[in-house]
Write an enzyme that holds these catalytic residues in place. Structure first.
Site, short mmCIF file in Angstrom:
data_model
loop_
_atom_site.label_atom_id
_atom_site.label_comp_id
_atom_site.label_asym_id
_atom_site.label_seq_id
_atom_site.Cartn_x
_atom_site.Cartn_y
_atom_site.Cartn_z
N HIS A 76 0.85 -1.20 0.00
CA HIS A 76 0.00 0.00 0.00
C HIS A 76 0.88 1.25 0.00
O HIS A 76 1.68 1.45 0.90
CB HIS A 76 -0.94 -0.01 1.21
CG HIS A 76 -2.10 -0.94 1.03
ND1 HIS A 76 -3.36 -0.66 1.50
CD2 HIS A 76 -2.20 -2.12 0.38
CE1 HIS A 76 -4.17 -1.66 1.16
NE2 HIS A 76 -3.49 -2.55 0.50
N TYR A 205 -9.31 5.43 7.51
CA TYR A 205 -9.53 5.77 8.93
C TYR A 205 -10.55 6.91 8.93
O TYR A 205 -10.27 7.98 8.37
CB TYR A 205 -8.23 6.25 9.58
CG TYR A 205 -7.18 5.16 9.76
CD1 TYR A 205 -6.34 4.80 8.71
CD2 TYR A 205 -7.03 4.50 10.98
CE1 TYR A 205 -5.38 3.81 8.87
CE2 TYR A 205 -6.07 3.51 11.15
CZ TYR A 205 -5.25 3.17 10.10
OH TYR A 205 -4.30 2.19 10.26
N PRO A 297 -5.00 0.21 18.62
CA PRO A 297 -4.70 -0.25 17.26
C PRO A 297 -4.70 0.85 16.19
O PRO A 297 -4.36 0.57 15.04
CB PRO A 297 -5.83 -1.25 16.99
CG PRO A 297 -6.94 -0.87 17.90
CD PRO A 297 -6.30 -0.28 19.11
N LYS A 301 0.42 -0.21 15.12
CA LYS A 301 1.79 -0.33 15.61
C LYS A 301 2.06 -1.52 16.54
O LYS A 301 3.21 -1.77 16.92
CB LYS A 301 2.20 0.97 16.36
CG LYS A 301 2.41 2.15 15.45
CD LYS A 301 3.67 1.98 14.60
CE LYS A 301 3.75 2.93 13.44
NZ LYS A 301 3.67 2.29 12.12
N TYR A 389 3.82 6.14 10.08
CA TYR A 389 2.96 5.04 9.64
C TYR A 389 3.77 3.95 8.92
O TYR A 389 3.55 2.76 9.14
CB TYR A 389 1.84 5.57 8.74
CG TYR A 389 0.69 4.60 8.59
CD1 TYR A 389 -0.28 4.49 9.59
CD2 TYR A 389 0.58 3.77 7.48
CE1 TYR A 389 -1.33 3.58 9.48
CE2 TYR A 389 -0.45 2.86 7.36
CZ TYR A 389 -1.41 2.77 8.36
OH TYR A 389 -2.43 1.86 8.25
#
Ligand code: APR
Ligand code: PHB
Length: 394
Positions: A76, A205, A297, A301, A389
């Protein structure tokens, strides 16, 4: 004791942390025994995270278990954040100068690790009951456990506590020798797995006035979705229909309109918690992964923080056995914690920015709104999210 096994490294816990370490050590000629309380089928039935940092995927390849991941996992290059119905894309690859993440389920990589241990005749003992570390502050620590009614003892040089948050290893350190830091969030995530086509190519998200939601995936035919729920809620409160309706209400309209729904094949609620135990070493016991730290979550991580512990421990052990150099072991806790706390900060920040907090005062509510607005409008801020990220360097 009649049933005594001798090894170099005794590992408690056959989750990804313990298995990965035993596999890496084995490739360097260092012997270990893994003691796992549950059956293999049980461990492989747990649905867990699915986003891997590049450092993690590199470690999988180094451990000789990257082949299926590279074939079936999805790279991704970006991730999406929606704010009250508007979708924004964060270009991870561009913002980091080429870094990406890999979507590959923890269940799958655990299966790959088990198969690799089998192929090398690795000692992984399942259904090991009453595992207990002993003499951890001496040069001759050992573990005891029971299996099929018989008692066993494992003599080793080091013990690795890779037995998750509820394991026995952290609890075997005297309370006066550790400090625990904890933050419990006033909500949980209700997650479902469904055999439907993911609603979007990348993760979404979603922040909304109704609460947070996440659209994730395991493959092109398997979706993983979550919605923020009050802590009091139970799975029984959430029929599939109610779940899908609520998820849709929290997503941008066009995304909701193309959401494919279907029966859930797994449904569970997890409370959100941040936790760190310091130090991560006591005598010759080293904690790794969830045994030492938990993150909410939101930043993906958890598994990745476990991987960095394993990376440091692995290199420290190799230096010790190959060259008698104990410096990596001595600095393990400090080095690992520095990265652990950065992952804590990032997970806390993403959690704080995207969830609805019950009884939040209006000032904090406004700050949260402007935090997200600033983040979406500033390339510097988006770069900060992107570099965290995809994973900070080990
Ligand atoms: N004796 C032996 N094994 C134990 C004991 C015990 N007393 N207690 C727990 N275990 C086992 C659990 O059954 C589990 O299989 O230890 C294993 C720990 O695995 P995980 O909980 O998966 O933890 P870890 O290997 O550190 O994996 C990293 O990060 O955020 C998470 O989802 C992520 O689970 C992943 C974790
Ligand atoms: C998941 O796919 O389970 C997942 C993905 C990203 C997260 C958390 C969970 O941040």
């Amino acid at each position: 004791m009649a049933n005594t096994i001798k090894t170099q490294v005794g590992i408690i816990g056959g989750g990804p942390s313990g298995l990965m370490l035993s596999q890496l050590l084995d490739l360097k000629g260092i012997d270990s025994v893994v003691l796992e309380r549950k059956s293999r089928d049980y461990v492989l039935s747990r649905i867990r995270a699915g986003v891997l940092e590049q450092g993690f995927t590199d470690l999988m390849r180094e451990a000789g278990v990257g082949e299926r991941m590279d074939r079936e996992g999805e790279i991704h290059e970006g991730v999406c954040i929606s704010d009250n119905g508007v979708l924004h894309r964060i270009d991870l690859e561009k913002l980091t100068g080429g870094d990406t993440v890999m979507v590959y389920g923890q269940t799958e990589l655990t299966r790959d690790l088990y198969e690799a241990r089998d192929a090398r005749n690795g000692k992984v003992i399942h259904e090991a009951e009453d595992v207990q570390p002993h003499d951890i502050t001496t040069d001759a620590p050992y573990l005891t456990y029971t299996k099929d009614g018989e008692e066993y003892r494992v003599d080793c040089d080091f013990i690795i506590g890779a037995d998750g948050f509820h394991g026995v290893s952290r609890k075997s350190i005297p309370e006066s020798e550790i400090r625990e830091y904890e933050k419990v969030y006033p909500f949980g995530w209700l997650g479902i797995l469904s055999e439907t086509k993911p609603v979007h190519d990348e993760l979404i998200y979603a922040r909304s006035e109704r609460g947070f939601a996440l659209c994730s995936l395991r493959s092109r035919v398997l979706s993983r979705y979550y919605v923020q729920v009050p802590l009091e809620d139970t799975v029984e409160d959430w029929s599939d229909e109610r779940f899908w309706d609520e998820l849709k209400a929290r997503l941008p309209e066009d995304v909701a309109a193309r959401l494919e729904t279907g029966p859930s094949i797994e449904k569970s609620i997890a409370p959100l918690r941040s936790f760190v135990c310091e130090p991560m070493r006591y005598g010759n016991l080293f904690l790794a992964g969830d045994a030492a730290h938990i993150v909410p979550p939101t930043g993906a991580k958890g598994l990745n923080s476990a991987a960095s512990d394993i990376y440091y421990l692995y290199h420290a052990m190799v230096a010790y056995y190959a060259e008698g150099d104990a410096s990596g072991l001595d600095s393990y806790s400090e080095t690992a914690l520095r990265r652990v706390w950065k992952a804590q900060r990032f997970s806390w920040w993403m959690t704080s920015m995207l969830h609805q907090f019950p009884n939040e005062d209006p000032f904090d509510q406004r700050l949260q709104e402007i935090e997200l607005e600033y983040f979406l409008s500033s390339e510097a801020a988006r770069t900060s999210l992107a570099e965290n990220y995809v994973g900070l360097p080990f």
